[in-house]
Design a protein around this motif. Structure first.
Motif, short mmCIF file in Angstrom:
data_model
loop_
_atom_site.label_atom_id
_atom_site.label_comp_id
_atom_site.label_asym_id
_atom_site.label_seq_id
_atom_site.Cartn_x
_atom_site.Cartn_y
_atom_site.Cartn_z
N THR A 23 0.98 -1.15 -0.04
CA THR A 23 0.24 0.08 -0.13
C THR A 23 1.00 1.26 -0.07
N TYR A 24 0.31 2.35 -0.28
CA TYR A 24 0.60 3.82 -0.05
C TYR A 24 -0.32 4.54 0.23
N ILE A 25 0.22 5.51 1.30
CA ILE A 25 -0.70 6.53 1.75
C ILE A 25 -0.19 7.94 1.31
N ASP A 38 -1.11 12.11 -11.54
CA ASP A 38 0.35 12.35 -11.18
C ASP A 38 0.92 11.13 -11.00
N HIS A 39 0.26 10.27 -10.47
CA HIS A 39 0.88 8.58 -10.05
C HIS A 39 0.89 8.04 -11.42
N ARG A 40 0.31 8.31 -12.30
CA ARG A 40 0.32 7.38 -13.68
C ARG A 40 1.33 7.84 -14.63
N GLY A 41 2.01 9.07 -14.35
CA GLY A 41 2.98 9.58 -15.25
C GLY A 41 3.62 11.01 -14.90
N ARG A 42 2.96 11.84 -14.49
CA ARG A 42 3.32 13.35 -14.33
C ARG A 42 4.45 13.37 -13.19
N ASP A 43 4.14 12.50 -12.34
CA ASP A 43 5.18 12.75 -11.04
C ASP A 43 6.25 11.29 -11.38
N LYS A 44 7.28 11.81 -12.00
CA LYS A 44 8.23 10.64 -12.14
C LYS A 44 9.06 9.99 -11.03
N LYS A 45 8.67 10.58 -9.92
CA LYS A 45 9.41 9.97 -8.77
C LYS A 45 8.41 8.97 -7.89
N SER A 46 7.22 8.99 -8.29
CA SER A 46 6.22 8.45 -7.66
C SER A 46 6.45 6.93 -7.15
N ALA A 47 6.39 6.44 -6.19
CA ALA A 47 6.45 5.03 -5.72
C ALA A 47 5.08 4.36 -6.32
N VAL A 48 4.09 4.92 -6.51
CA VAL A 48 2.78 4.24 -7.20
C VAL A 48 3.24 3.76 -8.57
N LEU A 49 3.91 4.85 -9.19
CA LEU A 49 3.97 4.66 -10.54
C LEU A 49 5.03 3.67 -10.93
N GLN A 50 6.18 3.52 -9.97
CA GLN A 50 6.83 2.45 -10.15
C GLN A 50 6.46 1.08 -9.77
N HIS A 51 5.50 1.09 -8.92
CA HIS A 51 4.66 -0.08 -8.61
C HIS A 51 3.73 -0.60 -9.92
N LEU A 52 3.22 0.55 -10.37
CA LEU A 52 2.01 0.21 -11.66
C LEU A 52 3.10 -0.28 -12.80
N TYR A 53 4.30 0.11 -12.85
CA TYR A 53 5.34 -0.30 -13.78
C TYR A 53 5.67 -1.74 -13.75
N LEU A 85 -1.39 8.90 9.78
CA LEU A 85 -1.78 7.61 9.21
C LEU A 85 -0.58 6.71 8.71
N ILE A 86 0.26 7.42 7.98
CA ILE A 86 1.53 6.71 7.37
C ILE A 86 2.12 5.82 8.86
N SER A 87 2.25 6.70 9.85
CA SER A 87 2.77 6.24 11.05
C SER A 87 2.19 5.05 11.82
N LYS A 88 1.13 5.13 11.55
CA LYS A 88 0.14 4.01 12.19
C LYS A 88 0.21 2.68 11.29
N TYR A 89 0.29 2.97 10.10
CA TYR A 89 0.13 1.82 8.93
C TYR A 89 1.41 1.51 8.63
N ARG A 90 2.33 2.26 8.26
CA ARG A 90 3.60 2.05 7.63
C ARG A 90 3.58 1.29 6.38
N PRO A 91 3.07 1.98 5.49
CA PRO A 91 2.91 1.57 4.28
C PRO A 91 4.14 1.26 3.53
N PRO A 92 4.37 -0.05 2.80
CA PRO A 92 5.71 -0.29 2.27
C PRO A 92 5.96 0.54 0.95
#
Length: 110
Positions: A23-25, A38-53, A85-92
């Motif tokens: 997950t990502y928060i 953004d996550h689909r390509g505008r934000d090249k540093k996005s961890a979600v983009l890398q995961h989708l790739y 919420l990030i501190s609580k769930y620690r999304p990888p």
């Protein structure tokens, strides 16, 4: 689903369709569909983009179904709510936080 995509000022969660523990928060003050772009390509540093790739199953999913609103909040509180919420769930996928994933680290001052 359309109403979810049009909401703004919120903390959201991305969940992998293959592995629900992956997950990502994040937060956005814009409408969620803009942040998804953004996550689909505008934000090249996005961890979600890398995961989708890297994840074929997510590539073959309707991307909007992989996002959910965790909490709507005021513009003044959106960043602190995200941090809690990030501190609580620690999304990888929140890799920008380093190995501690937002955990509080105590420092000794001399």
């Amino acid at each position: 689903m359309l109403q979810t995509l049009l909401k703004s000022v919120q903390v959201y969660k991305f969940t992998c369709s293959r592995d629900s523990s992956n997950t990502y928060i994040g937060e956005t003050k814009r409408q969620l569909f803009e942040r998804i772009k953004d996550h689909r390509g505008r934000d090249k540093k996005s961890a979600v983009l890398q995961h989708l790739y890297d994840c074929n199953q997510c590539q073959n999913s309707d991307i909007a179904t992989l996002f959910e609103i965790l909490q709507r909040c005021s513009a003044q509180n959106v960043c602190s709510t995200e941090a809690i919420l990030i501190s609580k769930y620690r999304p990888p996928l929140n890799t920008q936080l380093g190995p501690e994933k937002g955990a509080v680290v105590s420092l000794s001052l001399y």
